[in-house]
Design a protein around this motif. Structure first.
Motif, PDB file in Angstrom:
ATOM      1  N   VAL A 103      42.916  45.580  40.944  1.00 42.31           N
ATOM      2  CA  VAL A 103      41.651  45.384  40.233  1.00 42.31           C
ATOM      3  C   VAL A 103      40.924  46.716  40.061  1.00 42.31           C
ATOM      4  N   LEU A 104      40.911  47.529  41.111  1.00 45.92           N
ATOM      5  CA  LEU A 104      40.210  48.812  41.064  1.00 45.92           C
ATOM      6  C   LEU A 104      40.808  49.727  39.994  1.00 45.92           C
ATOM      7  N   LEU A 105      42.133  49.784  39.915  1.00 48.33           N
ATOM      8  CA  LEU A 105      42.780  50.633  38.915  1.00 48.33           C
ATOM      9  C   LEU A 105      42.430  50.187  37.498  1.00 48.33           C
ATOM     10  N   ILE A 106      42.431  48.894  37.283  1.00 45.89           N
ATOM     11  CA  ILE A 106      42.098  48.389  35.950  1.00 45.89           C
ATOM     12  C   ILE A 106      40.643  48.700  35.600  1.00 45.89           C
ATOM     13  N   GLN A 107      39.742  48.561  36.563  1.00 44.83           N
ATOM     14  CA  GLN A 107      38.335  48.843  36.287  1.00 44.83           C
ATOM     15  C   GLN A 107      38.090  50.338  36.072  1.00 44.83           C
ATOM     16  N   MET A 108      38.855  51.177  36.741  1.00 49.46           N
ATOM     17  CA  MET A 108      38.750  52.614  36.484  1.00 49.46           C
ATOM     18  C   MET A 108      39.156  52.923  35.043  1.00 49.46           C
ATOM     19  N   ASP A 109      40.234  52.299  34.600  1.00 51.21           N
ATOM     20  CA  ASP A 109      40.686  52.514  33.228  1.00 51.21           C
ATOM     21  C   ASP A 109      39.682  51.959  32.221  1.00 51.21           C
ATOM     22  N   ILE A 168      32.304  51.277  38.320  1.00 56.78           N
ATOM     23  CA  ILE A 168      33.648  50.846  38.745  1.00 56.78           C
ATOM     24  C   ILE A 168      33.544  49.912  39.942  1.00 56.78           C
ATOM     25  N   GLU A 169      32.715  50.305  40.895  1.00 56.09           N
ATOM     26  CA  GLU A 169      32.538  49.482  42.100  1.00 56.09           C
ATOM     27  C   GLU A 169      31.954  48.115  41.746  1.00 56.09           C
ATOM     28  N   THR A 170      30.927  48.111  40.878  1.00 58.41           N
ATOM     29  CA  THR A 170      30.290  46.851  40.501  1.00 58.41           C
ATOM     30  C   THR A 170      31.262  45.929  39.788  1.00 58.41           C
ATOM     31  N   ARG A 171      32.031  46.469  38.861  1.00 60.57           N
ATOM     32  CA  ARG A 171      32.992  45.641  38.123  1.00 60.57           C
ATOM     33  C   ARG A 171      34.076  45.094  39.033  1.00 60.57           C
ATOM     34  N   THR A 172      34.525  45.907  39.972  1.00 58.27           N
ATOM     35  CA  THR A 172      35.553  45.450  40.906  1.00 58.27           C
ATOM     36  C   THR A 172      35.030  44.311  41.767  1.00 58.27           C
ATOM     37  N   LEU A 173      33.806  44.466  42.274  1.00 63.76           N
ATOM     38  CA  LEU A 173      33.207  43.401  43.093  1.00 63.76           C
ATOM     39  C   LEU A 173      33.009  42.130  42.282  1.00 63.76           C
ATOM     40  N   ASN A 174      32.571  42.273  41.044  1.00 64.07           N
ATOM     41  CA  ASN A 174      32.307  41.087  40.220  1.00 64.07           C
ATOM     42  C   ASN A 174      33.555  40.252  40.002  1.00 64.07           C
ATOM     43  N   VAL A 175      34.703  40.917  39.915  1.00 63.12           N
ATOM     44  CA  VAL A 175      35.948  40.157  39.749  1.00 63.12           C
ATOM     45  C   VAL A 175      36.155  39.217  40.935  1.00 63.12           C
TER      46      VAL A 175
END
Length: 392
Positions: free
Chosen positions: A291-297, A343-350
């Motif tokens: 998830v983190l890699l996808i949100q970074m991209d 990035i952190e916020t999007r990862t957590l939201n998933v």
């Protein structure tokens, strides 16, 4: 390695910090670059090109004609067909047959009409490789290259000329142009022309050293303008490149497990513990990494969109006596500084939006985890996502 770099040696040095080294040719060049035929108008030029091709074709000498567009190559082929001259057309519409077409371009009687990009990097072998045919073609003067328009860069003109006279073969080139060619009109040749050439219509080529000087001057001006544009664009690209390298290094550390993603453990420790208890720590960390890699991209893709958006109008900053480049860099630095949090916020939201069930896999919503194509060639150079669905 290229045979036309010397004319752009200053640009290679200033922009790319690369020196140009001239390697002596394997065999001395025997190509003859003939003076341009310059006509007053496009229609006179068109008729002259057809006359020249028909005349040379009658001798059996192979001809390669360079055009500036697919439309132009098709029109010229149609004009030649009307004169009973069959030709091979090499353009984007026949890319599958490119190698075959270019291999026949040096044979006796061959006429090849090509866009400027087609067939580059391939030697046109006189006679198609047959020794007897080679001798016949060489005796006729080798390949005859005709350019139908000048280009913004002298290098491109040289590349077209360089299709003839390869590896010490005989050959010649000539450009047939008009004072109504698009590139000359676009860069203001009308303002430079003497009064006697304004509105002139004549089938006879113009023999005037002043006109040739004007044409050379226009190409030099165009090259200078394009050089300045590229230097400016490079300045705008510098900050993005620095930011890309920083993000790429961070992303690579996560990808190859040099750094463990700890967004969940740090921000939502209770959720992290519950997930580890339900699915196992290895599975949870593997999923978080994905998830983190996808949100970074995704964030980088959005950042590139933002950079493109502000660059479109940043020149307006000069109206308020501000330096556009300074303002552009300031805005990008501020936006990049917000990226970590995003990035952190999007990862957590998933994870916060996921409805967890008692299953062996972490039930992520794959529709929310699309890989942005904008980053594929700009950041990613691995195959981590090749079999992404099987990771869970």
């Amino acid at each position: 390695m290229t045979a036309t770099a010397q004319s752009s040696a200053d640009e290679f040095r200033d922009v790319y910090a690369l020196d140009v080294v001239v390697i002596p040719p394997n065999k001395p060049s025997r190509r003859t670059d003939l003076p341009h035929f310059i006509f007053s108008d496009k229609e006179s030029k068109r008729r002259a090109i057809i006359r020249e091709i028909v005349s040379v074709h009658e001798t059996g000498r192979p001809i390669l004609v360079g055009t500036s567009s697919v439309e132009g190559s098709n029109q010229l082929a149609a004009d030649l067909a009307g004169k009973g001259v069959s030709c091979h057309v090499l353009n984007a519409q026949h890319d599958q047959q490119e190698a075959e077409i270019i291999s026949r371009a040096g044979m006796l009687g061959a006429v090849t009409v090509s866009t400027n990009m087609a067939g580059r990097g391939v030697d046109i072998i006189l006679g198609g490789g047959d020794p007897e045919e080679y001798r016949k073609v060489a005796a006729l003067g080798g390949l005859y290259v005709i350019g139908t328009n000048l280009h913004e860069s002298v290098r491109v003109d040289m590349q077209l000329k360089g299709r003839a006279g390869r590896q010490g073969d005989p050959g010649s080139s000539r450009f047939i142009i008009s004072l109504e060619d698009d590139i000359l009109i676009r860069y203001g040749i009308k303002e430079e022309l003497p009064a006697k050439y304004q509105g002139l219509k004549s089938d006879a080529p113009i023999e005037d050293s002043k006109i040739r000087h004007i044409l050379n001057h226009i190409q030099l001006v165009i090259e200078g303008q394009n050089y300045e544009i590229k230097k400016t664009l490079n300045k705008y690209a510098d900050i993005v490149e620095q930011q890309r390298r920083i993000l790429y290094e961070r992303r690579t550390d996560v990808l190859f497990n040099r750094v463990k993603p700890n967004v969940l453990a740090t921000s939502e420790p209770e959720l992290y513990e519950n997930l580890c208890a339900a699915y196992g720590q290895v599975k949870v960390e593997e999923t978080e990494k994905y998830v983190l890699l996808i949100q970074m991209d995704a964030c980088w893709s959005d950042f590139l969109d933002y950079a493109s958006y502000i660059k479109e109008g940043i020149h307006l900053e000069s109206l308020s006596n501000k330096n556009p480049l300074d303002q552009y860099n300031r805005l990008l630095i501020e936006a990049y500084g917000r990226m970590d949090k995003e990035i952190e916020t999007r990862t957590l939201n998933v994870f916060l939006k996921t409805e967890f069930k008692e299953e062996m896999t972490v039930p992520l919503d794959m529709s929310e985890l699309r890989i942005p194509s904008a980053t594929w060639t700009y950041v990613i150079n691995d195959s981590f996502f090749q079999n992404r669905v099987q990771l869970f």
